[in-house]
Design a protein around this motif. Structure first.
Motif, PDB file in Angstrom:
ATOM      1  N   ARG A 156       0.846  -1.197   0.000  1.00  0.00           N
ATOM      2  CA  ARG A 156       0.000   0.000   0.000  1.00  0.00           C
ATOM      3  C   ARG A 156       0.879   1.244   0.000  1.00  0.00           C
ATOM      4  N   PRO A 157       0.950   2.000  -1.109  1.00  0.00           N
ATOM      5  CA  PRO A 157       1.683   3.260  -1.105  1.00  0.00           C
ATOM      6  C   PRO A 157       0.852   4.377  -0.460  1.00  0.00           C
ATOM      7  N   SER A 158       1.530   5.386   0.056  1.00  0.00           N
ATOM      8  CA  SER A 158       0.829   6.525   0.657  1.00  0.00           C
ATOM      9  C   SER A 158       1.696   7.767   0.540  1.00  0.00           C
ATOM     10  N   ASP A 159       1.041   8.920   0.636  1.00  0.00           N
ATOM     11  CA  ASP A 159       1.790  10.178   0.608  1.00  0.00           C
ATOM     12  C   ASP A 159       0.837  11.325   0.940  1.00  0.00           C
ATOM     13  N   LEU A 160       1.398  12.530   0.968  1.00  0.00           N
ATOM     14  CA  LEU A 160       0.616  13.737   1.177  1.00  0.00           C
ATOM     15  C   LEU A 160      -0.195  14.056  -0.077  1.00  0.00           C
ATOM     16  N   SER A 161      -1.172  14.932   0.071  1.00  0.00           N
ATOM     17  CA  SER A 161      -2.106  15.208  -1.022  1.00  0.00           C
ATOM     18  C   SER A 161      -1.418  15.748  -2.271  1.00  0.00           C
ATOM     19  N   GLU A 162      -0.355  16.557  -2.092  1.00  0.00           N
ATOM     20  CA  GLU A 162       0.283  17.151  -3.268  1.00  0.00           C
ATOM     21  C   GLU A 162       1.020  16.121  -4.120  1.00  0.00           C
ATOM     22  N   ASN A 163       1.343  14.968  -3.540  1.00  0.00           N
ATOM     23  CA  ASN A 163       2.057  13.928  -4.286  1.00  0.00           C
ATOM     24  C   ASN A 163       1.146  12.828  -4.805  1.00  0.00           C
ATOM     25  N   LEU A 164      -0.114  12.849  -4.415  1.00  0.00           N
ATOM     26  CA  LEU A 164      -1.013  11.761  -4.803  1.00  0.00           C
ATOM     27  C   LEU A 164      -1.323  11.708  -6.301  1.00  0.00           C
TER      28      LEU A 164
END
Length: 209
Positions: free
Chosen positions: A66-74
């Motif tokens: 499961r990848p994840s990140d902040l909204s600006e990188n999505l």
């Protein structure tokens, strides 16, 4: 060479790209292939361009990643997922390590690459707190990046890189292994491996049994 400064921005048809991620995904995967052999689910923090997520999911088809990140990188991360994801690579999710609890629980492992020296120390503390809550009773934390030992840099180039980071953001900087190891210990994790990696980095493996 400064890390995390080589990202090429994405376009509507091509996701963002990092040459450093392309270079280090193979050596990291060689170790995780063994360390994650009994792992069924992985949460990746700060997935960035998604190159590691795609590579590791292909390399380790027995688990879900499961990848994840902040909204600006999505957007870029989601574009790479759309174009390249194998079946075991789950959709990217929004996750800010400062938020508690994290919006995922009962994973077997948490993975982060080139993250802890970029964020502030309170966010490093938040990372281990969040990972401790997200991982099932027994599990693994894997962290890739540069570290200091006994307050000393492993190479002159890492000292230069640390100065570059702090000039850009006074809250950032290469972390002391002993300090992050203590944070892991507060969540019940013990260091299992400290692997020397290319480009003066380490891959640290902690386990909670």
């Amino acid at each position: 060479m400064p890390q995390n400064t080589d990202h090429m921005p994405g376009t509507e048809s091509a996701p963002p790209f990092s040459q450093a991620a392309e270079n280090n995904k193979g050596p990291i995967g060689d170790i995780l292939h063994h360390e994650f052999r009994n792992v069924k689910s992985v949460l990746e923090i700060a997935s960035g361009t998604g190159q590691h997520a795609v590579h590791m999911a292909r390399l380790l088809p027995h688990l879900s990643w499961r990848p994840s990140d902040l909204s600006e990188n999505l957007p870029g991360l989601t574009l790479r997922h759309t174009q390249e994801a194998p079946p075991n690579l789950l959709e990217p999710m929004l996750l800010d390590i400062a938020d508690h609890p994290w919006p995922v629980t009962q994973v077997d492992a948490v993975y982060a690459a080139n993250c802890l020296h970029i964020v502030s120390w309170p966010l490093v503390e938040a990372f281990f707190k969040g990972a401790g809550g997200a991982i099932a009773d027994a599990g693994t934390i894997a962290v890739y990046g540069p570290f200091r030992y006994g307050g000393n840099f492993t190479t002159p180039s890492n000292a230069e890189f640390d100065a570059f980071l702090r000039a850009r953001d006074a809250a950032a900087g290469i972390r002391d292994f002993e300090a992050v190891n203590e944070l892991a210990a507060t969540q019940g994790f013990q260091i299992a491996r400290d692997c020397d990696m290319p480009a003066n980095n380490q891959l640290l493996i902690w386990r909670r049994r």
